[in-house]
Design an enzyme around this catalytic site. Structure first.
Site, PDB file in Angstrom:
ATOM      1  N   SER A  73       0.835  -1.203   0.000  1.00 15.24           N
ATOM      2  CA  SER A  73       0.000   0.000   0.000  1.00 15.24           C
ATOM      3  C   SER A  73       0.872   1.257   0.000  1.00 15.24           C
ATOM      4  CB  SER A  73      -0.957  -0.053   1.188  1.00 15.24           C
ATOM      5  OG  SER A  73      -1.985   0.891   1.068  1.00 15.24           O
ATOM      6  N   HIS A  89      -7.404  -5.730  -0.873  1.00 10.43           N
ATOM      7  CA  HIS A  89      -6.214  -4.975  -0.488  1.00 10.43           C
ATOM      8  C   HIS A  89      -5.610  -5.577   0.772  1.00 10.43           C
ATOM      9  CE1 HIS A  89      -3.825  -1.288  -0.805  1.00 10.43           C
ATOM     10  NE2 HIS A  89      -3.953  -1.123   0.503  1.00 10.43           N
TER      11      HIS A  89
END
Length: 424
Positions: free
Chosen positions: A265, A406
């Site tokens: 991320s 994610h």
């Protein structure tokens, strides 16, 4: 069969047929490429065509690097600082005698003050030579990636999260092992790799306030963030990774010529920028890094420049905000960032349901960066078409897209290890 039944049957059939067609139209609309034109990779701003890697290194690479510093990440200050190291602990029987656990304090001192980073390392004992090392930040503190009770609890500012059991942005013993699922340390050690990690908040707290962290030590006290040469958190975290590298080249327990930086991320964004700036890193891995990481800005899919600047105004240079809803005016795009890694191995990882990070845009960045790798005789991504889910590519530019959202998973780590083994 009555006429009424027949009519109902055909009505239902037509409805189903229409629904299938509608789904097909929607699906095709989702995969349709946006109308955009990316900056030229092998043409300088003055129009000179780059034909060799020597020309690339002499002219185009420095030009691209300067554009990213000016327009996206900001320029790291050249302030004078001193680095010192202190081994806080060195346990030779960690992880059931399979590894050495080392905890080291890295201290940065300037005329203004000092700042301490705490590095945690696990080094395999099963191999006779210094191993390669995976180096990456963690989100909530070194103690959160393992159940090992000897790992110190982080003292730096951490993101407030009730799910992590934090209280007023301070870590507690209750958070030990909370990120264990993202760090399969035993598997990494068994594969013959060391692990080195540090809480990213040690370098700079993740908040829109530069009165603490490394910004306070290195930036001019009169400098305001609105200054176009100011650096955001992505740049400061990249700076911190290079300071960890400064230590690793001094540590004979690991192979400093085989340091793999990785990040998930926002930390994937920092890993890419650190890899572009510091060529001592021999391999770079980005996991779900999205906007400002591997994904193309100009696709405007998922998170956009305007989104990321609104939600995280402290991550990038102040100048970056002028590209909100104005991506086409940005003189760079992220395939240019990936090209700065060449010729070192680069791996990009995406997740099928992580649409905010734009998996297709992450893949296309790798595809469009490939011509620079080819200047060096390396092999990158050869097709514009996404590979099937769960079928990784292991060229000099590697890529996979997996099922899920994610996250940083065991599947991701299996591919990182396989990619590193191939190239090392």
């Amino acid at each position: 069969m009555s006429l009424r039944v027949v009519a109902v049957f055909f009505l239902v059939l037509n409805t189903i047929t229409f629904a299938i067609k509608a789904q097909t139209i929607i699906k095709n609309a989702k995969i349709k490429e946006p109308d955009y034109s990316i900056p030229q990779l092998l043409t300088t701003q003055s129009g000179v065509q780059i034909k060799t890697f020597k020309e690339w290194e002499a002219t185009r690479r420095p030009e691209i690097l300067a554009l990213f510093e000016s327009e996206v990440y900001g320029t790291q200050p050249k302030g004078i600082y001193n680095l010192s190291y202190k081994i806080l602990e060195n346990d030779t029987v960690a992880l059931q005698n399979s590894a050495i656990r080392k905890q080291c304090a890295i201290k940065v001192t300037t005329a203004r003050d000092s700042l301490q980073f705490n590095l945690l390392m696990y080094i395999p004992k099963s191999i006779s030579q210094p191993p390669p090392v995976f180096l990456g930040y963690n989100f909530y503190g070194n103690h959160t990636i393992t159940n090992d009770p000897a790992v110190y609890v982080s003292k730096s500012w951490v993101m407030n999260s009730s799910s992590m059991g934090t209280n007023h942005n301070t870590a507690t013993e209750a958070t030990r092992g909370k990120r264990l699922h993202r760090w399969p340390i035993e598997a990494i050690i068994k594969a013959g790799f060391a692990v080195a990690t540090m809480h990213y908040g040690d370098v700079d707290p993740d908040k829109n306030d530069f009165s603490d962290g490394i910004h306070r030590l290195l930036s001019n006290s009169k400098q305001k963030f609105e200054n176009n040469k100011s650096w955001g958190n992505i740049a400061s975290w990249a700076w911190g990774l290079s300071r960890l590298m400064d230590y690793l080249v001094e540590d004979i327990a690991i192979d400093a010529k085989k340091v793999i930086i990785f990040g998930h991320s926002r930390l994937g964004k920092a890993a890419l920028w650190a890899g572009a700036l510091d060529q001592r890193f021999s391999m770079i891995i980005s996991n779900d890094s999205g906007c400002g990481g591997a994904a193309l800005f100009r696709r405007k899919e998922g998170e956009t420049i305007k989104d990321i600047n609104a939600n995280f105004p402290h991550w990038f240079a102040a100048k970056f905000k002028k590209y909100d809803d104005n991506e086409d005016k940005l003189p760079v795009d992220q395939h240019l960032l990936l090209s700065l890694i060449a010729p070192r191995p680069l791996y990009i990882a995406s997740a099928e349901n992580d649409l905010w990070a734009d998996p297709k845009g992450e893949y296309l960045s790798a595809y469009y960066a490939t011509p620079v790798y080819e200047l060096y005789g390396k092999e990158g991504i050869l097709s514009k078409n996404l590979p099937p889910t769960g079928q990784p590519i292991y060229q000099d530019i590697g890529y996979h897209i997996r099922e899920g959202d994610h996250n940083l998973t065991a599947y991701d780590w299996l591919q990182f290890i396989a990619f590193a083994k191939k190239h090392f």
